[in-house]
Every structure is written in C-alpha cells, then in structure tokens.
Motif scaffolding. Structure first.
Motif, short mmCIF file in Angstrom:
data_model
loop_
_atom_site.label_atom_id
_atom_site.label_comp_id
_atom_site.label_asym_id
_atom_site.label_seq_id
_atom_site.Cartn_x
_atom_site.Cartn_y
_atom_site.Cartn_z
N THR A 1 -1.60 -32.55 53.35
CA THR A 1 -2.57 -31.65 52.67
C THR A 1 -3.79 -31.24 53.42
O THR A 1 -4.56 -32.27 53.99
N LYS A 2 -4.13 -29.86 53.58
CA LYS A 2 -5.25 -29.63 54.47
C LYS A 2 -6.20 -29.00 53.10
O LYS A 2 -5.60 -28.33 52.29
N ILE A 3 -7.61 -29.30 53.34
CA ILE A 3 -8.43 -28.70 52.24
C ILE A 3 -9.32 -27.47 52.93
O ILE A 3 -9.83 -27.43 53.90
N SER A 4 -9.00 -26.55 52.21
CA SER A 4 -9.76 -25.21 52.72
C SER A 4 -10.71 -24.67 51.37
O SER A 4 -10.39 -24.18 50.46
N GLY B 1 -8.38 -32.33 46.71
CA GLY B 1 -7.95 -31.47 45.85
C GLY B 1 -7.56 -29.95 46.14
O GLY B 1 -8.07 -29.10 47.12
N ASN B 2 -6.24 -30.11 46.22
CA ASN B 2 -5.65 -28.85 46.67
C ASN B 2 -5.05 -27.78 45.77
O ASN B 2 -4.84 -28.16 44.58
N VAL B 3 -5.24 -26.31 45.82
CA VAL B 3 -4.73 -25.30 45.14
C VAL B 3 -3.60 -24.80 45.47
O VAL B 3 -3.30 -24.56 46.72
N ILE C 1 -4.30 -29.37 42.11
CA ILE C 1 -3.72 -30.89 42.15
C ILE C 1 -4.41 -31.62 43.27
O ILE C 1 -5.11 -31.06 44.17
N TYR C 2 -4.60 -32.84 42.80
CA TYR C 2 -5.16 -33.88 43.73
C TYR C 2 -4.34 -34.68 44.20
O TYR C 2 -3.34 -35.12 43.63
N HIS C 3 -4.44 -35.08 45.60
CA HIS C 3 -3.58 -35.93 46.14
C HIS C 3 -4.38 -37.37 46.65
O HIS C 3 -5.37 -37.17 47.10
N TRP D 1 -8.44 -30.81 37.48
CA TRP D 1 -7.47 -31.14 38.30
C TRP D 1 -6.47 -32.01 37.97
O TRP D 1 -6.65 -33.12 37.12
N ARG D 2 -4.95 -32.03 38.21
CA ARG D 2 -4.15 -32.94 37.76
C ARG D 2 -3.54 -33.87 39.20
O ARG D 2 -3.76 -33.29 40.27
N ARG D 3 -3.18 -34.78 38.89
CA ARG D 3 -2.76 -36.03 40.00
C ARG D 3 -1.14 -35.09 40.39
O ARG D 3 -0.33 -34.80 39.81
#
Length: 88
Positions: free
Chosen positions: A61-64, A39-41, A49-51, A83-85
C-alpha cells in the motif's frame, strides 16, 4: 525500525524544501512523526480503508495525499475520521 528511517527521510525532504514539520499538511506531518497506519482510498469503490503493519497488503500500500490518502497514529484516529480496517 523502517518507520524510523522513513520519518528521518520525510523530515529531510521537508527541510530540503524549506518546510517546517509544523507547517506540513496532516498526512505528511503524521508520517514525519512516525505514525504507521496507512489510510488508503480504494481505486474501484472509493472506500476509505486503513492498513495496519503486518496486514497482508500493508507493504504494497502506497499513500498518495493527492487522492485523499493519509497516515494515522492510531486505529481510533482512523475510525473517528471515517475509515475502516482492511479485512486482511
């Protein structure tokens, strides 16, 4: 298999810091249990957005968690959280 090794590393870090998995915040607890949806912002739009594994930007994509990013265990969980895909 990569998710397995990452989960082992997360559990090791938690143990090193003296934190039990049950006491970890949701983003870290999900990661430690092997959930692999990111889940990325968005930096520009602040859109959530989720990947999924295999998507174009998944590996990059890195998660922070400090920015509200997190791991999900299912698409349903990500959608339910608002969240959206990712489109690609």
């Amino acid at each position: 298999m990569e998710a397995f090794y990452l989960a082992i590393m997360a559990a090791g870090v938690a143990g090193y810091l003296g934190v039990e998995a049950g006491a970890m915040t949701a983003p870290f607890a999900s990661f430690a249990s092997g959930c692999d949806i990111k889940g990325n912002v968005s930096v520009d739009s602040h859109e959530r957005i989720y990947h999924m594994p295999g998507q174009e930007y998944y590996e990059a994509t890195k998660i922070s968690p400090r920015y509200g990013e997190r791991w999900f265990c299912s698409e349903a969980e990500a959608r339910a959280a608002g969240w959206r895909r990712a489109r690609r």
